[in-house]
Write an enzyme that holds these catalytic residues in place. Structure first.
Site, mmCIF file in Angstrom:
data_model
loop_
_atom_site.group_PDB
_atom_site.id
_atom_site.type_symbol
_atom_site.label_atom_id
_atom_site.label_comp_id
_atom_site.label_asym_id
_atom_site.label_seq_id
_atom_site.Cartn_x
_atom_site.Cartn_y
_atom_site.Cartn_z
ATOM 1 N N SER A 14 -0.707 23.932 19.687
ATOM 2 C CA SER A 14 0.115 24.665 20.471
ATOM 3 C C SER A 14 1.463 23.802 20.959
ATOM 4 C CB SER A 14 -0.203 25.578 20.580
ATOM 5 O OG SER A 14 -0.172 26.034 22.224
ATOM 6 N N LYS A 16 -11.647 14.713 22.018
ATOM 7 C CA LYS A 16 -11.715 16.293 22.808
ATOM 8 C C LYS A 16 -11.122 17.163 21.499
ATOM 9 C CE LYS A 16 -10.252 19.014 24.268
ATOM 10 N NZ LYS A 16 -10.861 20.743 24.066
ATOM 11 N N CYS A 69 -0.855 25.147 10.052
ATOM 12 C CA CYS A 69 0.214 25.220 10.798
ATOM 13 C C CYS A 69 1.308 25.221 9.709
ATOM 14 C CB CYS A 69 0.099 23.969 11.062
ATOM 15 S SG CYS A 69 0.193 22.311 10.584
ATOM 16 N N PHE A 91 -8.464 24.612 16.876
ATOM 17 C CA PHE A 91 -9.407 24.986 15.974
ATOM 18 C C PHE A 91 -9.146 25.321 14.712
ATOM 19 C CE2 PHE A 91 -6.723 28.464 16.494
ATOM 20 C CZ PHE A 91 -7.057 29.713 15.662
HETATM 21 P P1 NAD Z 1 -4.027 24.667 21.528
HETATM 22 O O1 NAD Z 1 -2.750 24.187 22.078
HETATM 23 O O2 NAD Z 1 -4.673 25.735 21.989
HETATM 24 O O3 NAD Z 1 -5.226 23.962 20.812
HETATM 25 C C1 NAD Z 1 -4.915 22.705 21.178
HETATM 26 C C2 NAD Z 1 -6.022 21.891 22.291
HETATM 27 O O4 NAD Z 1 -5.228 21.572 23.603
HETATM 28 C C3 NAD Z 1 -6.762 21.978 22.223
HETATM 29 O O5 NAD Z 1 -8.832 21.308 22.545
HETATM 30 C C4 NAD Z 1 -7.470 22.652 23.503
HETATM 31 O O6 NAD Z 1 -8.478 22.117 24.035
HETATM 32 C C5 NAD Z 1 -6.344 21.865 24.039
HETATM 33 N N1 NAD Z 1 -5.668 22.640 25.367
HETATM 34 C C6 NAD Z 1 -5.284 24.223 25.431
HETATM 35 N N2 NAD Z 1 -4.832 24.793 26.294
HETATM 36 C C7 NAD Z 1 -5.081 23.402 27.425
HETATM 37 C C8 NAD Z 1 -3.721 23.090 28.020
HETATM 38 N N3 NAD Z 1 -3.567 24.485 28.733
HETATM 39 N N4 NAD Z 1 -4.070 21.929 28.608
HETATM 40 C C9 NAD Z 1 -4.042 21.170 28.529
HETATM 41 N N5 NAD Z 1 -5.119 20.618 27.414
HETATM 42 C C10 NAD Z 1 -5.332 22.385 26.797
HETATM 43 O O7 NAD Z 1 -3.999 24.938 19.517
HETATM 44 P P2 NAD Z 1 -5.250 25.841 18.958
HETATM 45 O O8 NAD Z 1 -5.213 27.278 19.404
HETATM 46 O O9 NAD Z 1 -6.155 25.082 19.146
HETATM 47 O O10 NAD Z 1 -4.480 25.986 17.655
HETATM 48 C C11 NAD Z 1 -3.524 26.523 16.496
HETATM 49 C C12 NAD Z 1 -2.224 25.665 16.814
HETATM 50 O O11 NAD Z 1 -2.268 24.264 16.141
HETATM 51 C C13 NAD Z 1 -1.049 26.262 16.342
HETATM 52 O O12 NAD Z 1 -0.319 26.704 17.188
HETATM 53 C C14 NAD Z 1 -0.859 25.307 14.908
HETATM 54 O O13 NAD Z 1 0.464 25.511 14.574
HETATM 55 C C15 NAD Z 1 -0.996 23.846 15.403
HETATM 56 N N6 NAD Z 1 -1.288 23.084 14.897
HETATM 57 C C16 NAD Z 1 -0.407 22.036 14.556
HETATM 58 C C17 NAD Z 1 -0.517 21.469 13.246
HETATM 59 C C18 NAD Z 1 0.852 20.224 13.017
HETATM 60 O O14 NAD Z 1 0.159 19.701 12.646
HETATM 61 N N7 NAD Z 1 1.859 20.756 13.514
HETATM 62 C C19 NAD Z 1 -1.923 21.497 12.569
HETATM 63 C C20 NAD Z 1 -2.412 22.736 12.965
HETATM 64 C C21 NAD Z 1 -2.778 23.239 14.218
#
Ligand code: NAD
Length: 499
Positions: free
Chosen positions: A227, A174, A282, A150
């Site tokens: 995450s 997605k 992040c 997000f």
């Molecule tokens: P999230 O892991 O909740 O969601 C990311 C994606 O995974 C979304 O599209 C979501 O629909 C999907 N998803 C969520 N739960 C799932 C599950 N149980 N099974 C399969 N798919 C699932 O992350 P978020 O809250 O959208 O984003 C924040 C996180 O992203 C933070 O931890 C941040 O550090 C990380 N992030 C990392 C980077 C990087 O480059 N390292 C960059 C941006 C964000």
């Protein structure tokens, strides 16, 4: 007005058929702004089939023609960035200048991707023996899925997708369920730029849609940002289904302040990197590490009033410093972690809980929060808080600071502030972290370099954008070729072109 959103497949909007919807909110106000359809496995399969048909043609399209479409997209992005920023901000909550910065970092990768004719060049050896030439070429993979978070709903789909399509693949995004409208707008813009239908599709959904992608036999590659627990699952599940997977994940980024650092510069850097985008980055700095008690005291003396002065505000408030968090649950989680820090004995210098804003009482705001005397055993140190919360920990020596950083499970970004080149050089050698800043607080590499963390901040070998992304989004073929005589195919007098 609540809008019912749709998938974007084959160059047009497609209504969801599952009957399962999730609410999309405006975090600044707390109001529901949209209903998002969550795709079924069958809908994902239909989207993959559409992408696959498009990938076959697009993969055969001459590389300079692919580049021309990407260049056109760059022009559209520049022309529409204000519009795109508004769409993004209404669902994300971040301030407009912050959104414009994100969009620019997306445009940077689109620009870089337009250079694909140069980037994708293979390797060639003339006459390795017996008149045989040996060369390697990079070919497209087919359908590449991009599962995105997000916090950068424009930049991250572009980071992956622009490189994926430059390499001749179809990109199936997605996006996060939280802010799906900007990703949809990107798909519309790619169409307008001349990208053939189906090369950039968007399918919305939750775990069911993600699992359908991970299990699909015609999706050979998955790029994920989000995450760590989800990224680890995606890496393992995708690999188990013989896909190449790269997963960029969570973080806890430290900033070391050496005793000789320019303290004003360090404080400015900490405020921007710790509280910008409400800490939902992040690459946010969440741990300030002044070396020694005296450095710590000087830091806090300047930092505390600066944090106290930060203003919460809606996305369109030009005076806002800290935006609303993404959801009510995120706000409650961050406030719960602040309480946990207090319970575990950290010294709460500035408490951002209970922040309210007149006219926006239902927005998801948490004010700037500052902890001192945090220790490595505390939950607020171990966990990625993803909110406007900065912890100060003051080890007595530089060596202890480096040990602490290397012992943390995450290794996305890190920074050191110092005037001593020797200390900075040792630091860059000694820390086990992917992206390092020397007097630079958010060391996000530019598009033409590689982006990625270390330890549990990244799963998989390759990096995001930069030359590494060409390797991720292509497969290699190596050809040994001998031609005893030349080819005679007639002549052409006009100046040769691709058309
Ligand atoms: P999230 O892991 O909740 O969601 C990311 C994606 O995974 C979304 O599209 C979501 O629909 C999907 N998803 C969520 N739960 C799932 C599950 N149980 N099974 C399969 N798919 C699932 O992350 P978020 O809250 O959208 O984003 C924040 C996180 O992203 C933070 O931890 C941040 O550090 C990380 N992030 C990392 C980077 C990087 O480059 N390292 C960059 C941006 C964000």
């Amino acid at each position: 007005m609540t809008e019912t959103l749709q998938h974007f497949i084959g160059g047009k909007y497609v209504a969801g058929e599952s009957g399962r919807f999730g609410d999309v909110f405006n975090p600044s106000t707390g109001e529901v702004s949209g209903k998002l359809p969550y795709a079924t496995t069958a809908e994902v399969d239909a989207a993959v089939r559409n992408s696959q048909a498009a990938a076959e043609e697009w993969g055969k399209t001459a590389v300079p023609k692919r580049s021309a479409v990407i260049f056109k997209m760059r022009e559209l992005m520049v022309a529409r960035r204000e519009q795109l920023a508004e769409v993004l901000c209404k669902e994300h909550g971040k301030t407009k200048p912050d959104a414009l910065g994100e969009i620019q970092r997306g445009i940077d990768v689109v620009e870089f991707a337009a250079g694909v004719p140069h980037l994708i060049k293979g390797e060639f050896n003339s006459n390795i023996g017996g008149g045989i030439d040996l060369y390697s070429i990079r070919e497209s993979l087919g359908v590449v899925a991009g599962i995105t978070p997000f916090n950068f709903p424009v930049m991250i789909p572009l980071w992956m997708g622009a490189m994926a399509i430059a390499c001749g693949n179809a990109y199936l995004n997605k996006p996060s369920e939280r802010d799906p409208s900007a990703p949809n707008m990107l798909a519309e813009m790619w169409k307008e730029a001349g990208l053939p239908d189906g090369v950039w599709n968007v399918i919305h959904g939750d775990k069911e849609a993600v699992d359908a992608l991970l299990h699909h036999p015609d999706v050979p590659a998955v790029s994920f940002v989000g995450s760590t627990p989800v990224g680890e699952y995606i890496y393992q599940e995708g690999s188990r289904h013989n896909k190449r997977v790269q997963a960029f994940c969570g973080a806890k980024n430290h900033m070391v302040i050496m005793p000789d650092a320019d303290m004003d510069q360090a404080v400015n850097a900490l405020v921007g990197a710790g509280y910008g985008s409400a800490g939902e980055r992040c690459m946010a700095i969440s741990v300030a590490v002044p070396v020694g008690k005296e450095t710590s005291e000087r830091l806090i003396e300047k930092l505390a009033p600066a944090v106290e002065g930060l203003k919460i505000g809606a996305w369109d408030d030009p005076d806002a410093d800290i935006n609303a968090l993404i959801t009510r649950q995120a706000k409650e989680r961050v406030e719960g972690l602040i309480q946990r820090g207090v319970d575990e004995g950290a010294k709460l210098l500035i408490d951002g809980r209970g922040a309210t804003l007149q006219g926006y009482e239902n927005g998801y705001y948490v004010g700037g929060t500052l902890f001192d005397q945090v220790t490595t055993e505390m939950e607020i140190y171990k966990t990625e808080i993803f909110g406007p919360v900065l912890s100060v920990m003051a080890p007595s020596t530089y060596e202890d600071a480096v040990r602490m950083i290397n012992d943390h499970e995450y290794g996305n970004g890190v920074a050191i502030f110092t005037r001593d080149g020797d200390a900075a050089r040792s630091f860059t050698d000694q820390v086990d972290v992917g992206m390092i800043g020397v007097n630079v607080p958010i060391p996000v590499p530019m598009a033409f370099h590689n982006f990625g963390g270390a330890k549990r901040s990244k799963f998989g070998d390759t990096q995001m954008h930069g030359p590494e992304s060409i390797r991720f989004f292509t497969k290699m073929k190596t050809v040994s070729s001998r031609w005893p005589s030349g080819i005679k195919d007639g002549y052409q007098l006009a100046f040769p072109t691709n058309d």
